[in-house]
Write an enzyme that holds these catalytic residues in place. Sequence first.
Site, PDB file in Angstrom:
ATOM      1  CB  SER A 183      -0.964  -0.001   1.186  1.00 32.84           C
ATOM      2  OG  SER A 183      -0.277  -0.243   2.388  1.00 32.84           O
ATOM      3  CG  HIS A 211      -4.029  -0.978  -1.717  1.00 30.21           C
ATOM      4  ND1 HIS A 211      -4.560   0.276  -1.937  1.00 30.21           N
ATOM      5  CD2 HIS A 211      -3.689  -1.028  -0.409  1.00 30.21           C
ATOM      6  CE1 HIS A 211      -4.520   0.959  -0.798  1.00 30.21           C
ATOM      7  NE2 HIS A 211      -4.007   0.195   0.145  1.00 30.21           N
ATOM      8  CE  LYS A 242      -7.228   0.209   1.454  1.00 33.02           C
ATOM      9  NZ  LYS A 242      -6.643  -0.856   2.256  1.00 33.02           N
TER      10      LYS A 242
HETATM   11  C1  PLP Z   1      -6.496  -0.979   3.741  1.00 36.07           C
HETATM   12  C2  PLP Z   1      -5.915  -2.303   4.008  1.00 36.07           C
HETATM   13  C3  PLP Z   1      -6.489  -3.159   4.949  1.00 36.07           C
HETATM   14  C4  PLP Z   1      -7.631  -2.721   5.828  1.00 36.07           C
HETATM   15  O1  PLP Z   1      -8.815  -2.630   5.139  1.00 36.07           O
HETATM   16  P1  PLP Z   1     -10.077  -1.948   5.874  1.00 36.07           P
HETATM   17  O2  PLP Z   1     -11.240  -2.516   5.172  1.00 36.07           O
HETATM   18  O3  PLP Z   1      -9.915  -0.469   5.703  1.00 36.07           O
HETATM   19  O4  PLP Z   1      -9.989  -2.349   7.292  1.00 36.07           O
HETATM   20  C5  PLP Z   1      -5.959  -4.413   5.104  1.00 36.07           C
HETATM   21  N1  PLP Z   1      -4.889  -4.810   4.382  1.00 36.07           N
HETATM   22  C6  PLP Z   1      -4.296  -4.016   3.484  1.00 36.07           C
HETATM   23  C7  PLP Z   1      -3.129  -4.504   2.718  1.00 36.07           C
HETATM   24  C8  PLP Z   1      -4.789  -2.730   3.273  1.00 36.07           C
HETATM   25  O5  PLP Z   1      -4.197  -1.924   2.399  1.00 36.07           O
END
Ligand code: PLP
Length: 394
Positions: A183, A211, A242
């Site tokens: 990320s 992502h 996301k």
């Molecule tokens: C954003 C993210 C999460 C968390 O996701 P949420 O739904 O916001 O809790 C978990 N793992 C990775 C790699 C992320 O980038």
Amino acid sequence: MNKLQWIRDEIAGLRQQGLYNNIRTIDSAQGAWLIVDGKRVLNFCSNNYLGLANDARLREAAQKAIDQYGVGPAAVRTIAGTLSLHAKLESRLAEFKGAAATISFQSGFASNLATISALMSKEDVILSDELNHASIIDGCRLSGARVVRYAHNNPQALEDQIKATNANAPYRRALVITDGVFSMDGDIAPLPQIVEVVERHNLLLMVDDAHGEGVLGRGGRGIVDHFGMHGRVDIEIGTLSKAFGVVGGYVAAHTEIVEWLRQRGRPFLFSSAVTAADAAACLAAVDILETSTERVDKLWNNTRYFKAEMKRLGFDTGRSETPITPVMLGEAELAQQYSRRLFEQSVFAMAIGFPTVPRGKARIRVMISAAHEQADLDRGLEAFGKVGKELGVI
Ligand SMILES: *Cc1c(COP(=O)(O)O)cnc(C)c1O
């Protein structure tokens, strides 16, 4: 001495080092432009990859669900029963991902905590990429398993660690975990090579596709689809917050693993699920992704354009292969100053420093979205160039 003094000291230290999180307030729906702290600014911060967070079809689905089911889930699913919407979302997600089954959670973070701690315990070992997401790190800690970190995106280092670990102290079971797309840097895990290593040693493999979903693969089906690795990754972690534009998380895996998580996934057993409105909006997002690749294509066109122009301006955008575009600046104070100057130019792009990234590797992270039009990207490029010259970065 005041018992809270240590917190005041720590916070003062964060401010001094430019590492204090200043959280801005948003007063508009998500999109290419936002009202932030009362000012209209170009949005370069959000993970709303496909612009679905304020899509009319998702809003309508959520409104209908509220009319039919109300606003609150009232209790956890194992006690008060599960809404048909949750079950439907899980089967649609399984179809979309090409997985045997899925189980949904309140967030991607909760999905990682639930899964790792339900599958692993102290007789076991977890091999984890050194740059994995915080929720993976916390899930590993919670499980009590021995955690062995391997060099980032390095299948050879992974294999060496597997051999060394088993020679030193044989384990009962082992799980390899990697982010699909990292990320903070936007680079992609070398999944085919990791799968080879994992299959050679007959271990479990888990990939966090937070992502990658909506971004990689055919029509945004994620990293497993991107590399054609269907059936060879045991567990995929997904987020609905996301690219899907809503909130929530899920695990796509073998039916045995999903069944086990319904029995032993603690955030599933002891915390209420997302609301009917959330689940309905997610279902609408899956429908959109399944019917057209238009948004995913636009996301990639925008990404290619923005990155090429940033390089032409002389910026270092690191090793990203995805819409995540880190603008490498070095010191945290410079990154914070850069972000403030961009905001004055009506561009909202956050500085990211330690501990989210290593010390000395502070950056502005630009998130490209299908919500952006070319004029938006040009506006952003102009501001980046202007501030970059003022601060001596380019
Ligand atoms: C954003 C993210 C999460 C968390 O996701 P949420 O739904 O916001 O809790 C978990 N793992 C990775 C790699 C992320 O980038």
